[in-house]
Write a protein that holds these residues in place. Structure first.
Motif, PDB file in Angstrom:
ATOM      1  N   GLU A   1       0.839  -1.207   0.000  1.00 56.52           N
ATOM      2  CA  GLU A   1       0.000   0.000   0.000  1.00 56.52           C
ATOM      3  C   GLU A   1       0.868   1.248   0.000  1.00 56.52           C
ATOM      4  OE1 GLU A   1      -2.854  -0.228   3.177  1.00 56.52           O
ATOM      5  OE2 GLU A   1      -3.447  -2.266   2.602  1.00 56.52           O
ATOM      6  N   ASP A   2       1.927   1.198   0.799  1.00 58.08           N
ATOM      7  CA  ASP A   2       2.877   2.310   0.867  1.00 58.08           C
ATOM      8  C   ASP A   2       4.096   1.902   0.033  1.00 58.08           C
ATOM      9  OD1 ASP A   2       4.859   4.153   1.487  1.00 58.08           O
ATOM     10  OD2 ASP A   2       4.460   4.139   3.638  1.00 58.08           O
ATOM     11  N   LEU A   3       4.330   2.563  -1.079  1.00 62.26           N
ATOM     12  CA  LEU A   3       5.394   2.166  -2.003  1.00 62.26           C
ATOM     13  C   LEU A   3       6.796   2.502  -1.500  1.00 62.26           C
ATOM     14  CD1 LEU A   3       3.754   3.072  -5.424  1.00 62.26           C
ATOM     15  CD2 LEU A   3       3.814   0.864  -4.254  1.00 62.26           C
ATOM     16  N   THR A   4       6.913   3.134  -0.329  1.00 62.70           N
ATOM     17  CA  THR A   4       8.226   3.475   0.217  1.00 62.70           C
ATOM     18  C   THR A   4       8.517   2.805   1.558  1.00 62.70           C
ATOM     19  OG1 THR A   4       7.364   5.464   1.285  1.00 62.70           O
ATOM     20  CG2 THR A   4       8.251   5.715  -0.956  1.00 62.70           C
ATOM     21  N   ASN A   5       7.546   2.076   2.122  1.00 60.49           N
ATOM     22  CA  ASN A   5       7.759   1.403   3.407  1.00 60.49           C
ATOM     23  C   ASN A   5       7.019   0.074   3.388  1.00 60.49           C
ATOM     24  OD1 ASN A   5       8.489   0.828   6.014  1.00 60.49           O
ATOM     25  ND2 ASN A   5       6.938   2.138   6.940  1.00 60.49           N
ATOM     26  N   PHE A   6       7.745  -1.014   3.098  1.00 65.15           N
ATOM     27  CA  PHE A   6       7.065  -2.295   2.897  1.00 65.15           C
ATOM     28  C   PHE A   6       8.029  -3.466   2.993  1.00 65.15           C
ATOM     29  CE2 PHE A   6       8.547  -0.622  -1.094  1.00 65.15           C
ATOM     30  CZ  PHE A   6       9.259  -1.688  -1.617  1.00 65.15           C
ATOM     31  N   ASN A   7       7.449  -4.644   3.130  1.00 61.36           N
ATOM     32  CA  ASN A   7       8.128  -5.932   3.032  1.00 61.36           C
ATOM     33  C   ASN A   7       7.142  -6.857   2.322  1.00 61.36           C
ATOM     34  OD1 ASN A   7       9.430  -8.373   3.267  1.00 61.36           O
ATOM     35  ND2 ASN A   7       9.345  -8.456   5.489  1.00 61.36           N
ATOM     36  N   VAL A   8       7.454  -7.254   1.098  1.00 57.60           N
ATOM     37  CA  VAL A   8       6.554  -8.126   0.343  1.00 57.60           C
ATOM     38  C   VAL A   8       7.300  -9.370  -0.125  1.00 57.60           C
ATOM     39  CG1 VAL A   8       5.027  -6.277  -0.433  1.00 57.60           C
ATOM     40  CG2 VAL A   8       6.953  -6.930  -1.857  1.00 57.60           C
ATOM     41  N   ARG A   9       6.561 -10.451  -0.236  1.00 52.38           N
ATOM     42  CA  ARG A   9       7.087 -11.720  -0.746  1.00 52.38           C
ATOM     43  C   ARG A   9       6.722 -11.833  -2.219  1.00 52.38           C
ATOM     44  NH1 ARG A   9      10.236 -13.836   3.016  1.00 52.38           N
ATOM     45  NH2 ARG A   9       9.442 -13.571   5.105  1.00 52.38           N
ATOM     46  N   ALA A  10       7.585 -12.515  -2.961  1.00 52.36           N
ATOM     47  CA  ALA A  10       7.346 -12.658  -4.395  1.00 52.36           C
ATOM     48  C   ALA A  10       7.949 -13.963  -4.893  1.00 52.36           C
ATOM     49  CB  ALA A  10       7.943 -11.480  -5.146  1.00 52.36           C
ATOM     50  N   THR A  11       7.527 -14.348  -6.084  1.00 49.50           N
ATOM     51  CA  THR A  11       8.045 -15.556  -6.736  1.00 49.50           C
ATOM     52  C   THR A  11       8.406 -15.224  -8.172  1.00 49.50           C
ATOM     53  OG1 THR A  11       6.645 -16.971  -5.364  1.00 49.50           O
ATOM     54  CG2 THR A  11       7.504 -17.932  -7.395  1.00 49.50           C
ATOM     55  N   ALA A  12       9.596 -15.641  -8.570  1.00 49.39           N
ATOM     56  CA  ALA A  12      10.031 -15.515  -9.962  1.00 49.39           C
ATOM     57  C   ALA A  12       9.891 -16.883 -10.612  1.00 49.39           C
ATOM     58  CB  ALA A  12      11.484 -15.049 -10.028  1.00 49.39           C
ATOM     59  N   TYR A  13       9.290 -16.910 -11.795  1.00 46.14           N
ATOM     60  CA  TYR A  13       9.130 -18.151 -12.552  1.00 46.14           C
ATOM     61  C   TYR A  13      10.208 -18.165 -13.625  1.00 46.14           C
ATOM     62  CZ  TYR A  13       4.777 -18.124 -10.051  1.00 46.14           C
ATOM     63  OH  TYR A  13       3.856 -18.085  -9.043  1.00 46.14           O
ATOM     64  N   ILE A  14      11.089 -19.176 -13.536  1.00 45.60           N
ATOM     65  CA  ILE A  14      12.269 -19.222 -14.394  1.00 45.60           C
ATOM     66  C   ILE A  14      12.398 -20.607 -15.003  1.00 45.60           C
ATOM     67  CG2 ILE A  14      14.780 -18.993 -14.454  1.00 45.60           C
ATOM     68  CD1 ILE A  14      14.479 -17.130 -11.957  1.00 45.60           C
ATOM     69  N   SER A  15      12.735 -20.637 -16.297  1.00 45.18           N
ATOM     70  CA  SER A  15      12.978 -21.902 -16.984  1.00 45.18           C
ATOM     71  C   SER A  15      13.827 -21.620 -18.219  1.00 45.18           C
ATOM     72  CB  SER A  15      11.659 -22.562 -17.390  1.00 45.18           C
ATOM     73  OG  SER A  15      11.032 -21.813 -18.411  1.00 45.18           O
ATOM     74  N   GLU A  16      14.025 -22.668 -19.011  1.00 49.22           N
ATOM     75  CA  GLU A  16      14.632 -22.462 -20.314  1.00 49.22           C
ATOM     76  C   GLU A  16      13.587 -21.818 -21.223  1.00 49.22           C
ATOM     77  OE1 GLU A  16      17.200 -25.721 -21.857  1.00 49.22           O
ATOM     78  OE2 GLU A  16      16.381 -26.790 -20.130  1.00 49.22           O
ATOM     79  N   GLU A  17      14.027 -21.147 -22.253  1.00 50.70           N
ATOM     80  CA  GLU A  17      13.112 -20.366 -23.082  1.00 50.70           C
ATOM     81  C   GLU A  17      11.936 -21.148 -23.639  1.00 50.70           C
ATOM     82  OE1 GLU A  17      13.141 -17.014 -26.577  1.00 50.70           O
ATOM     83  OE2 GLU A  17      15.009 -17.948 -25.968  1.00 50.70           O
ATOM     84  N   ASN A  18      12.150 -22.350 -24.146  1.00 49.80           N
ATOM     85  CA  ASN A  18      11.077 -23.106 -24.796  1.00 49.80           C
ATOM     86  C   ASN A  18      10.307 -24.028 -23.867  1.00 49.80           C
ATOM     87  OD1 ASN A  18      11.570 -21.908 -27.304  1.00 49.80           O
ATOM     88  ND2 ASN A  18      13.231 -23.340 -27.724  1.00 49.80           N
ATOM     89  N   ASP A  19      10.653 -24.049 -22.580  1.00 45.46           N
ATOM     90  CA  ASP A  19       9.898 -24.867 -21.625  1.00 45.46           C
ATOM     91  C   ASP A  19       8.527 -24.256 -21.386  1.00 45.46           C
ATOM     92  OD1 ASP A  19      11.916 -26.677 -21.337  1.00 45.46           O
ATOM     93  OD2 ASP A  19      12.490 -26.065 -19.316  1.00 45.46           O
ATOM     94  N   LYS A  20       7.514 -25.122 -21.280  1.00 43.66           N
ATOM     95  CA  LYS A  20       6.156 -24.638 -20.995  1.00 43.66           C
ATOM     96  C   LYS A  20       5.996 -24.296 -19.527  1.00 43.66           C
ATOM     97  CE  LYS A  20       3.995 -26.911 -24.865  1.00 43.66           C
ATOM     98  NZ  LYS A  20       2.993 -27.815 -25.364  1.00 43.66           N
ATOM     99  N   GLY A  21       6.641 -25.049 -18.665  1.00 45.11           N
ATOM    100  CA  GLY A  21       6.556 -24.801 -17.229  1.00 45.11           C
ATOM    101  C   GLY A  21       7.718 -23.943 -16.764  1.00 45.11           C
ATOM    102  N   ALA A  22       7.828 -23.809 -15.460  1.00 43.42           N
ATOM    103  CA  ALA A  22       8.934 -23.049 -14.884  1.00 43.42           C
ATOM    104  C   ALA A  22       9.120 -23.471 -13.429  1.00 43.42           C
ATOM    105  CB  ALA A  22       8.648 -21.554 -14.954  1.00 43.42           C
ATOM    106  N   ASP A  23      10.321 -23.302 -12.936  1.00 46.69           N
ATOM    107  CA  ASP A  23      10.598 -23.520 -11.526  1.00 46.69           C
ATOM    108  C   ASP A  23      10.329 -22.215 -10.780  1.00 46.69           C
ATOM    109  OD1 ASP A  23      11.419 -26.014 -12.312  1.00 46.69           O
ATOM    110  OD2 ASP A  23      13.347 -25.936 -11.291  1.00 46.69           O
ATOM    111  N   CYS A  24       9.954 -22.340  -9.521  1.00 49.78           N
ATOM    112  CA  CYS A  24       9.667 -21.174  -8.686  1.00 49.78           C
ATOM    113  C   CYS A  24      10.899 -20.824  -7.856  1.00 49.78           C
ATOM    114  CB  CYS A  24       8.510 -21.468  -7.738  1.00 49.78           C
ATOM    115  SG  CYS A  24       6.964 -21.829  -8.567  1.00 49.78           S
ATOM    116  N   PHE A  25      11.208 -19.554  -7.843  1.00 47.56           N
ATOM    117  CA  PHE A  25      12.293 -19.029  -7.026  1.00 47.56           C
ATOM    118  C   PHE A  25      11.710 -17.893  -6.190  1.00 47.56           C
ATOM    119  CE2 PHE A  25      14.329 -21.120 -10.526  1.00 47.56           C
ATOM    120  CZ  PHE A  25      15.451 -21.709  -9.972  1.00 47.56           C
ATOM    121  N   HIS A  26      11.720 -18.072  -4.870  1.00 47.52           N
ATOM    122  CA  HIS A  26      11.069 -17.130  -3.964  1.00 47.52           C
ATOM    123  C   HIS A  26      12.057 -16.081  -3.465  1.00 47.52           C
ATOM    124  CE1 HIS A  26       7.817 -19.988  -4.093  1.00 47.52           C
ATOM    125  NE2 HIS A  26       8.667 -20.936  -3.744  1.00 47.52           N
TER     126      HIS A  26
END
Length: 126
Positions: A16-41
């Motif tokens: 809500e406050d773009l200057t004071n926060f702690n948020v969790r996120a996930t990056a979805y990463i794989s090889e370019e032609n893979d349909k799925g992806a591994d999660c990196f938190h």
């Protein structure tokens, strides 16, 4: 060589406050032609939140943590892509382990067991 590609980022809850926060996120990463992806938190914290955290705890383990002045997904994508350029390896397992130094791989610390090992855990008398 296996070249990792960022497929997307999910933010658990946008701050809500773009200057004071702690948020969790996930990056979805794989090889370019893979349909799925591994999660990196990872987590994204503001410098203001970091100051408050350090005043309370005196220490922060910084693995899988991005410290920013303001919340900006585009900057996160740029930074993760910089990391991925340094993680090109011969196999996906090597790539994922290299990325895991920076972000927390969903398969980090998983130990696969045989059926006998599982049964021994359930019933040590076997």
């Amino acid at each position: 060589m296996v070249i990792p590609v960022l497929k997307g980022i999910d933010i658990v809850r946008k701050p809500e406050d773009l200057t004071n926060f702690n948020v969790r996120a996930t990056a979805y990463i794989s090889e370019e032609n893979d349909k799925g992806a591994d999660c990196f938190h990872f987590q994204v914290i503001s410098s203001g939140y970091l100051a408050k955290l350090l005043s309370e705890n005196n220490i922060l383990d910084g693995r899988a943590t991005f410290i920013v002045n303001e919340f900006d997904v585009t900057l996160l994508e740029i930074e993760i892509n910089k990391i991925l350029k340094d993680c090109v390896r011969s196999t996906w397992d090597e790539v994922a382990k290299a990325i895991n130094r920076h972000l927390q791989w969903e398969y980090d610390s998983i130990k696969y067991m045989t059926s006998k090992e599982i049964l021994t855990k359930i019933n040590p008398d076997i």
